[in-house]
Every structure is written in C-alpha cells, then in structure tokens.
Design a protein around this motif. Structure first.
Motif, PDB file in Angstrom:
ATOM      1  N   ASP A  16      22.027  38.422 -27.850  1.00 13.26           N
ATOM      2  CA  ASP A  16      23.244  38.820 -27.492  1.00 13.26           C
ATOM      3  C   ASP A  16      23.164  39.621 -26.161  1.00 13.26           C
ATOM      4  OD1 ASP A  16      25.707  40.298 -26.966  1.00 13.26           O
ATOM      5  OD2 ASP A  16      25.835  41.232 -28.785  1.00 13.26           O
ATOM      6  N   THR A  58      24.040  43.101 -25.511  1.00 15.22           N
ATOM      7  CA  THR A  58      23.307  44.398 -26.163  1.00 15.22           C
ATOM      8  C   THR A  58      21.708  44.116 -25.700  1.00 15.22           C
ATOM      9  OG1 THR A  58      24.359  44.031 -28.138  1.00 15.22           O
ATOM     10  CG2 THR A  58      22.214  45.265 -28.237  1.00 15.22           C
ATOM     11  N   PHE A  59      21.211  43.056 -25.464  1.00 13.60           N
ATOM     12  CA  PHE A  59      19.688  42.859 -25.051  1.00 13.60           C
ATOM     13  C   PHE A  59      19.763  42.104 -23.575  1.00 13.60           C
ATOM     14  CE2 PHE A  59      20.074  42.537 -29.750  1.00 13.60           C
ATOM     15  CZ  PHE A  59      19.566  43.591 -30.127  1.00 13.60           C
ATOM     16  N   ASP A 103      14.961  38.030 -30.507  1.00  6.90           N
ATOM     17  CA  ASP A 103      15.661  39.032 -30.525  1.00  6.90           C
ATOM     18  C   ASP A 103      16.444  39.230 -29.035  1.00  6.90           C
ATOM     19  OD1 ASP A 103      15.222  39.742 -32.839  1.00  6.90           O
ATOM     20  OD2 ASP A 103      13.817  41.787 -32.264  1.00  6.90           O
ATOM     21  N   ARG A 116      26.356  44.476 -36.463  1.00  6.51           N
ATOM     22  CA  ARG A 116      26.445  45.915 -37.130  1.00  6.51           C
ATOM     23  C   ARG A 116      27.341  46.222 -38.000  1.00  6.51           C
ATOM     24  NH1 ARG A 116      22.423  50.494 -35.504  1.00  6.51           N
ATOM     25  NH2 ARG A 116      24.107  51.551 -36.562  1.00  6.51           N
ATOM     26  N   PHE A 175      25.762  41.213 -31.599  1.00  7.73           N
ATOM     27  CA  PHE A 175      24.994  42.278 -32.398  1.00  7.73           C
ATOM     28  C   PHE A 175      26.197  43.111 -32.976  1.00  7.73           C
ATOM     29  CE2 PHE A 175      22.596  46.070 -32.606  1.00  7.73           C
ATOM     30  CZ  PHE A 175      21.384  45.647 -33.246  1.00  7.73           C
ATOM     31  N   ASP A 176      27.300  43.652 -32.136  1.00  8.04           N
ATOM     32  CA  ASP A 176      28.298  44.467 -32.711  1.00  8.04           C
ATOM     33  C   ASP A 176      28.835  43.752 -33.890  1.00  8.04           C
ATOM     34  OD1 ASP A 176      27.909  46.339 -30.793  1.00  8.04           O
ATOM     35  OD2 ASP A 176      29.449  45.758 -29.621  1.00  8.04           O
ATOM     36  N   TYR A 236      13.473  52.107 -39.435  1.00  6.60           N
ATOM     37  CA  TYR A 236      15.015  52.253 -39.053  1.00  6.60           C
ATOM     38  C   TYR A 236      15.969  53.195 -39.767  1.00  6.60           C
ATOM     39  CZ  TYR A 236      13.707  48.197 -35.947  1.00  6.60           C
ATOM     40  OH  TYR A 236      13.004  47.464 -35.320  1.00  6.60           O
ATOM     41  N   LEU A 292      13.410  48.098 -32.327  1.00 10.26           N
ATOM     42  CA  LEU A 292      14.832  48.438 -31.795  1.00 10.26           C
ATOM     43  C   LEU A 292      15.556  49.365 -32.071  1.00 10.26           C
ATOM     44  CD1 LEU A 292      16.215  44.440 -32.109  1.00 10.26           C
ATOM     45  CD2 LEU A 292      15.270  45.583 -29.849  1.00 10.26           C
ATOM     46  N   PRO A 293      15.805  50.336 -31.220  1.00 14.68           N
ATOM     47  CA  PRO A 293      16.522  51.561 -31.494  1.00 14.68           C
ATOM     48  C   PRO A 293      18.013  51.304 -31.944  1.00 14.68           C
ATOM     49  CG  PRO A 293      15.459  51.606 -29.492  1.00 14.68           C
ATOM     50  CD  PRO A 293      15.242  50.263 -29.882  1.00 14.68           C
ATOM     51  N   GLU A 294      18.437  49.986 -31.343  1.00 16.12           N
ATOM     52  CA  GLU A 294      19.668  49.640 -31.815  1.00 16.12           C
ATOM     53  C   GLU A 294      19.600  49.466 -33.275  1.00 16.12           C
ATOM     54  OE1 GLU A 294      17.982  48.319 -29.463  1.00 16.12           O
ATOM     55  OE2 GLU A 294      18.931  47.980 -27.492  1.00 16.12           O
ATOM     56  N   MET A 295      18.853  49.102 -34.166  1.00 20.62           N
ATOM     57  CA  MET A 295      18.738  48.807 -35.465  1.00 20.62           C
ATOM     58  C   MET A 295      18.790  50.251 -36.378  1.00 20.62           C
ATOM     59  SD  MET A 295      19.046  45.553 -36.293  1.00 20.62           S
ATOM     60  CE  MET A 295      18.347  45.839 -38.018  1.00 20.62           C
TER      61      MET A 295
END
Lengths: 474, 316
Positions: A283, A286-287, A279, A303, A299-300, A104, A127-130
């Motif tokens: 949220d 996001t997902f 996962d 982060r 998720f926001d 990541y 998860l690219p979001e990570m």
C-alpha cells in the motif's frame, strides 16, 4: 564441511544396504537399463517447458525464463519419520503465530526478557502499524514453508521458517504429477501420501480467516506483482487450482473502507487477499510511496477489518535471521514444551564474543546476511577460497550486525541422477504448512537438491534442482 | 471477470491474428519475388508486403536494399518493428500468460509452444529455400491457436472478448490492405483492356486475404474483376475475411455479451450499427462515395468500436 565420508545417506545405511523405506526403489533402480533415467529426464523437461513451469532469474540478460532442473529419483520419508517432523512443525508454527500476536500486543515475551526488546522493536521487519490490531483467529502467518535439513538418522534441523511468502509449492505439485506420468509402476509399489489436496486446503484456510467466515461465497484473490515476477507461474497456478482470480495491484481499489476488484461489470468486493508481494509494496499510502504494485488505502481497509491479508503484514519479524536464534525460547515460552525440532546453533555477529569466534573460524562455518535470501551474500567457509574468505572478512568486520553464522552442517544426501549415473547429492526439505481454522501440513513438500558434487547450496538461483518427496503411508 | 483479463484476452487474439496476417503478406511478397519475369530478384514485390502492413518507411530507414533477407529480418524477427511476427507472438503470449487462469491448458500450450519453437529458429537459416516452409509453419500455428480456442474455451465473457479481438484485427487488416491498393480496385480499371499489372495486384490482394480460391466459387464466371473483388472482400458475408463477415461476427458476439451480462453498452450498439450499414450497402454506393474514403472511414469506425469496447468493460 560435509565431509564426503560423514554425511548421512538417506537411501543406504553404513553397510551399503538400502534402508527399509528405500528397499523397493533401490531394487527398481538397479533393474533399469543405464540410459533409462536420462530419457525420462528429457521427457520431464519437455513437459515442464511446454506447460511453462518456469521461473525468472534476476540479472540474467537473455532467456530470463528458466526451468528448475528436475531430478527423477524421488526422495522417500517413512511414515514414522514424518509423524515426528510434522509434530515438530505444528508446534513451531503455532508458537510463531503466538509470538506475532504477542509482540503486536502486550509484548509479554519482551517484558519477560526472553527475547531482547531491541531486536524486535528496532527490526526493519517489525511493523509498528500492526500494533494493537488482531487479525481473524489471531493468525498472522497462514502459509509457512519450514526449511529443514537432516544430518543423521534422527536429527533434523530447522534452517529457516519462511513466514512471509514462501514459494515452491507449485513445484511440489507439478513434480508429483510428472512422476505419476513418468513412473506409474512406482506408485503401484509404494503407498505415497497424496499432495493434490493442497489447493483445496489453501482455499479452506483462506476462507476460514475471512472477515465474515459465515458468508457463503467468499471472494478470494491471489495478488501477484505480475508476469515478470520470478514466481509468476506459481501465482497463476495457485489461483487457477483454487478457482479464484489472479489480480495485480491495479486491478484492486479501495472505496469507503472496502476493497474491490475492477471487473468488466460492477466492482466486486474482495474478502481475502493471498498476497505474493512484499509488505513494503502492499500500500503506497502506508508503506513504500513509490510502489506501483500495491493498492492505495489497502492497509486502512485491512485494519478496519473489511478484508483479510494473508500472510498478515509484519510477519517477517518471525523469520528474521536475528530472531531465529530465539525460536527455541519462543516455543518454550508460548507452548511450555521443549522444541521437537532443533534449531541450528547460531552466532549473532552483533555480539562481540560471537563475532570474535566467527572471525577465528571463518573457514569452518557458514555466514549469512540477516536479511539475505536465495543463497546470495553468504559465505560457506569450507568450500570458499582463501581470497573469498579474506574478502568476506572485510565485509563482515565493516558491518557485523548484518550477519549471523552457523556451523556447516553435513546435509544428508539422496540418490540423484547425474551425468555419470546415480550418485548421492545433498538435499534439504521445505514442507508447506497452512494455518487457519486448523493446522494443515501437506505430507512431504519440496526437496531441493544441490546438483554439483559436494555442493551444499540447494537454491534454484544457484544451480539447485528439485525432487518429488514421498511420505510413505503405514 | 477482471477488466484487465478481458483486455488481455482481446489482445491475445488480436496479436495472434496480426501475426498470421503479416505472415500471409510475406507469402505473397515471396511468391511475387520468385515468379517475377526478369529472372532476378525484384524488390518491388516486397513493397506490397511492407506497405500493406504500414511499415514501408520504418523499413527504408533501417535497410538500404529491398531483398528477402532484409524483409524477413524486419518483418519476421525484428525486436524494433512493433508489427513483426516475433513481436506479435511475444505480445500474444504475454497477454495469455497474464490470464493463464482464464484460458485452457490446450490453448496455453498452443501459444507457449509456438513461442518456444519460434525462438529456436535462427534468422540466419531463413533463405529462399526455407522461407515458404517457415511461413507455412507460422500459419499452421495460428490455426492451431484458433482451433484450440474455439474447441476448448468456455462460452462465457472471456470467449466473447477474445472473438472481438480476433475480428477487430481481421477487419482492420482487410480494410488496410484494400486501402493501400484501392487504386487497382477502382471500377475504371475494369475497362482498361488486358490490365496485366492490375491482374497481379488483384491476385496478390486475394492471396493476402486467403480468398483466391474461394473467389472463384463465389463468382462462377471466375473472371477477376475489380468490382467483384472489392465486393467480395467488403460486402460478401460468406468470405471469412470480408468486412461484412467480421462485423457479422462482432455484432453477434456483441448480442451474446449483452445477453450474458444482462445489459447493453454503447459499444454493442456501435457494433450492430456498423454491421447493419455493411449489410445494407451496395458496391455501387461505395464507389459513389469513393472507395478510398469509404475504407478510411471504416478503419476509423473499427478503431472507435475497439475504443468504446475497452471503455465499456474497463479494460485496464
């Protein structure tokens, strides 16, 4: 397959004599009258049912809450054996967390070509979001259940790493409580390492990764999908024994980048979420947008660093069955050491050579779905019928990259109470590991046992049972 | 405490109380059925149980005949009847299960064991011979629940919400039973001589509210009179199922809750208002207003209180 003559018997050696760790237990079993264990098993079942220690079976129409069969004969691991196992587990979970941090961030291991980049980047569990986000103490997988099998005196293999939301730890604890109630005399004659510190350790682990670990009163919650989830009992058990709230998604909300729970009074800010939902359901913003289980905006907030989610989103990549084959490389890459615990040799059916070998040897090997779990969607060649093998061959050829294959391991066997008396049955082992300010491994873990003669499937959804697991102290 | 937890504790108690109330109605119906003078099973006695629990119409849609087997199937075991004992016990347990972490092991075991044992009963085995024992068993399990709750649970907000659920349901039940039978409790019926028809209804009402014996202690001349029975079940605080007693308890609990949280919410004022009204009322005034009107209004206020409570404390 586990040829009945060649599997490793954990209690008896080749001459039929009890091994040292089992000496007292073997004698004790011999001294008891024939129906003694039958009666004790019944007592245990009543206790489990009354306490509501049940799990739900999906697909079953009626009586969806079932008990996992409990075998009253403990499995024993010597202190020396445990030292080696725990060193291997410790090494493995540190390497997997380092791997997660790397993929990541800078993705050194992919650049070095030690793990194929596509296997990670194209993986659904990645998860690219990570990307670019660093969780507290750089820990991603805080709670891991490492599935092990034993094939000989000194050989253990890791079957799976379970870095998402491993379950079963409540059975480890309740099994021990039940054993202490049923057989106090055995605990007097054996020095069994305790497991009761697990909830305390879990709480310490979660507190140690809070956004502000210096804060004196951390608000920790266990996030459950609700009472119909198969592991609901465990969720309630863990919240209760840690002394924290058990929440559902609808009990939480996000406001100004912080997570709060809805109480009877003012909303209360949450610091750490031990989530027991996947996962995809965390949220809906996001997902998975259809998820009713999650918390919009979670998720926001995560982060932004206002709340810690355990395990971190995106840890599933570390126990993906396609990545599994590379774990020995992963360990060497990040620790510079040889792996202490073996991986099971694995054929990756997406590779043509491997696929050809697998198709030629279907009757001797085990084939698993890459994303499957719970013992579903797999083929155990040696015990399958000709027709089952033929059917599986078609499925496999249609979508080879969905499968991996492994040799059939001769799982070790432990003495087990069955209708005809006491007989060896195949077992595996899931020790529970906590990773936070330090790595804490609870001595023992959950032993799952295949109650059917000759069966190698230990999953509770497929008729497996559990045993209390004793690590002896020196 | 989570709002959802407060809600679950409220409803856990409420459904348990309801299961017990339905059971008692069935006991009364059964008693009527076996002592009816005609010697054969007289279906009309079951009507009392069905109408008091408000499910007479639903029953008629499903069954042709009014007899023990059908009534037991519908009021005890039915999955479709939302007021069946089964349904109440199941919801009580689901609510308890959702808040496993907020209740004691003793309380959970009481609830869970009740549900497990209830499920082991085959409805086919419930006959005239076995029904009384079975109903007595449900009743005892309810008492065990309440005892486990009172003896083991911490006196914090969770306790207060569970008390609210219990007494809101009990008040609702008492008011509904009286309202279904209000015409037998009008003061006029006092002067109709003999009145054996009313006598049966009166004692059925008292039995359905566990008050038949205690009535005789509360009214020393012990004669059943409509005025006294109505007063006993509405205004006498020493009667544990009277409206006044329920609201005494609710108002006290409301005060405890206000103190616990350090702030008053509208529902708490509503509780003390209803309680004060009941304590200041005379039976004569109620008759002047009209018994039926009074009871209907009370059921409405009781509902309004429950609604306000769930709003004030974020029941999910």
């Amino acid at each position: 397959m586990a040829d009945e003559r060649t599997f490793f018997n954990e209690m008896l050696d080749e001459t039929g004599e009890p091994r040292q760790a089992y000496a007292r237990l073997a004698q004790w079993l011999e001294d008891k009258p024939a129906n003694f264990l039958t009666k004790k098993s019944r007592d245990a079942e009543m206790v489990f049912r009354r306490l509501g220690i049940t799990f739900a079976v999906y697909g079953a129409q009626e009586a969806t809450e079932r008990l996992i069969p409990f075998d009253p004969i403990p499995r024993i691991i010597s202190a020396a054996e445990w030292r080696r196992l725990s060193a291997g587990i410790d090494q493995r979970v540190r390497a997997l967390n380092a791997f997660l941090h790397d993929i990541y961030h800078r993705q050194e291991i992919l650049r070095a070509g030690r793990v194929p980049a596509d296997l990670v980047l194209q993986n659904e569990a990645f998860l690219p979001e990570m990307a670019g986000f660093t969780p507290a103490r750089k820990v991603y997988a805080h709670i891991i259940g490492t599935d092990l099998v034993r094939v000989s005196e000194n050989e253990f293999y890791v079957l799976e790493d379970n870095t998402r939301t491993p379950s079963g730890v409540s059975y480890m604890m309740e099994n021990r409580e039940t054993m202490m109630r049923l057989f106090p005399e055995l605990f007097q004659s054996h020095r069994v390492a305790p497991v009761e510190q697990y909830p305390e350790n879990l709480r310490q682990t979660l507190e140690s990764v809070a956004p502000d670990p210096a804060k004196s009163n951390q608000t920790i919650v266990v996030l459950t999908p609700g009472i119909y989830n198969s592991a609901y009992f465990e969720h309630a058990f863990l919240a209760d024994s840690m002394g924290v709230e058990l929440v559902e998604g609808r009990d939480l909300f996000v406001d100004s980048g912080k997570v709060f729970m809805r109480t009877t009074r003012a909303p209360k800010q949450v610091d750490v979420i031990y989530r027991r939902i996947d996962d995809a359901f965390l949220d809906p913003l996001t997902f998975n947008a259809d998820s009713m289980l999650g918390v919009p905006g979670l998720f926001d907030a995560y982060r932004a660093g206002s709340v810690t989610i355990c395990n971190a989103p995106g840890t599933g990549i570390a126990d993906d069955k396609a990545i599994y084959a590379y774990v020995p490389d992963i360990i060497e890459f990040y620790t510079g050491q040889k792996p202490i615990l073996n991986n099971v040799p694995t054929w990756n059916c997406s590779r043509p050579d491997d696929l050809a070998y697998v198709l030629d040897n279907l009757e001797d090997i085990v084939v698993k779905e890459v994303h499957g779990s719970g013992g579903y969607g797999m083929l155990i060649g040696p015990t399958a019928s000709k027709r089952e093998i033929a059917e599986f061959r078609r499925v496999l050829e249609a979508n080879p990259s969905n499968y991996i294959a492994q040799p059939t391991l001769a799982l070790s066997a432990c003495p087990t109470h069955v209708a005809s008396g006491i007989a060896p049955r195949h077992v595996d082992l899931r020790p529970y590991v906590l990773i936070g300010d330090q790595v804490r491994i609870t001595p023992g873990g959950l032993t799952r046992v295949a109650l059917k003669k000759g069966s190698l499937v230990v999953n509770s959804s497929q008729g497996g049972g559990t045993k209390d697991t004793w690590v002896l102290e020196d | 405490m989570l709002g959802r937890t407060a809600s679950s504790l409220f409803w856990m108690s409420r459904y348990h109380e309801r299961a017990q109330n339905v059971t008692r109605l069935l006991e009364v119906g059964f008693r009527g059925a076996i002592i009816s003078h005609s010697g054969q099973e007289d279906g009309t006695h079951w009507t009392f149980a069905l109408s008091c629990s408000g499910c007479e119409k639903d029953f008629a849609q499903k069954y042709d005949e009014l007899n023990l087997r059908n009534v037991a199937a519908f009021m005890i075991f039915s999955k479709d009847n939302s007021d069946s004992v089964r349904h109440c016990l199941e919801l009580a347990r689901n609510n308890a299960r959702a808040v496993r972490t907020s209740i004691t092991a003793e309380l959970w075991e009481a609830i869970n064991t009740t549900w497990i044992e209830f499920n082991e009963v085959n409805p086919q085995t419930i006959t005239q011979d076995t029904l009384p024992d079975f109903l007595a068993w449900v009743n005892q399990r309810s008492h065990l629940f309440r005892g486990a709750l009172l003896n083991t649970i911490l006196r914090d907000d969770g306790y207060f919400f569970s008390q609210m659920g219990n007494f809101v349901e009990r008040a609702d039940n008492t008011a509904r039973i009286l309202n279904t039978q209000y015409w037998t409790l009008l003061p006029d019926s006092d002067i109709v001589e003999d009145g054996s028809a009313e006598r049966y209804q009166w004692s059925a009402i008292l039995r359905a509210l566990s008050g038949r014996r205690s009535y005789r202690f509360a009214y020393p001349n012990a004669r059943l009179k409509a005025f006294n029975i109505a007063e006993f079940l509405i205004l006498r605080t020493e009667m544990p199922r009277s409206l006044a007693h329920c609201y005494d308890w609710i108002a006290d609990t409301a005060e405890d809750l206000a103190q616990f949280y350090g702030s008053r919410e509208p529902s708490l004022d509503l509780a003390s208002e209803i309680s004060r009204e009941l304590s200041e009322k005379q039976m004569r005034e109620i008759y002047q207003q009209g018994l039926h009107e009074f009871l209907t209004e009370f059921v409405g206020k009781n509902n309004q209180f429950a609604k306000q409570l769930s709003e004030d404390y974020n029941f999910a």
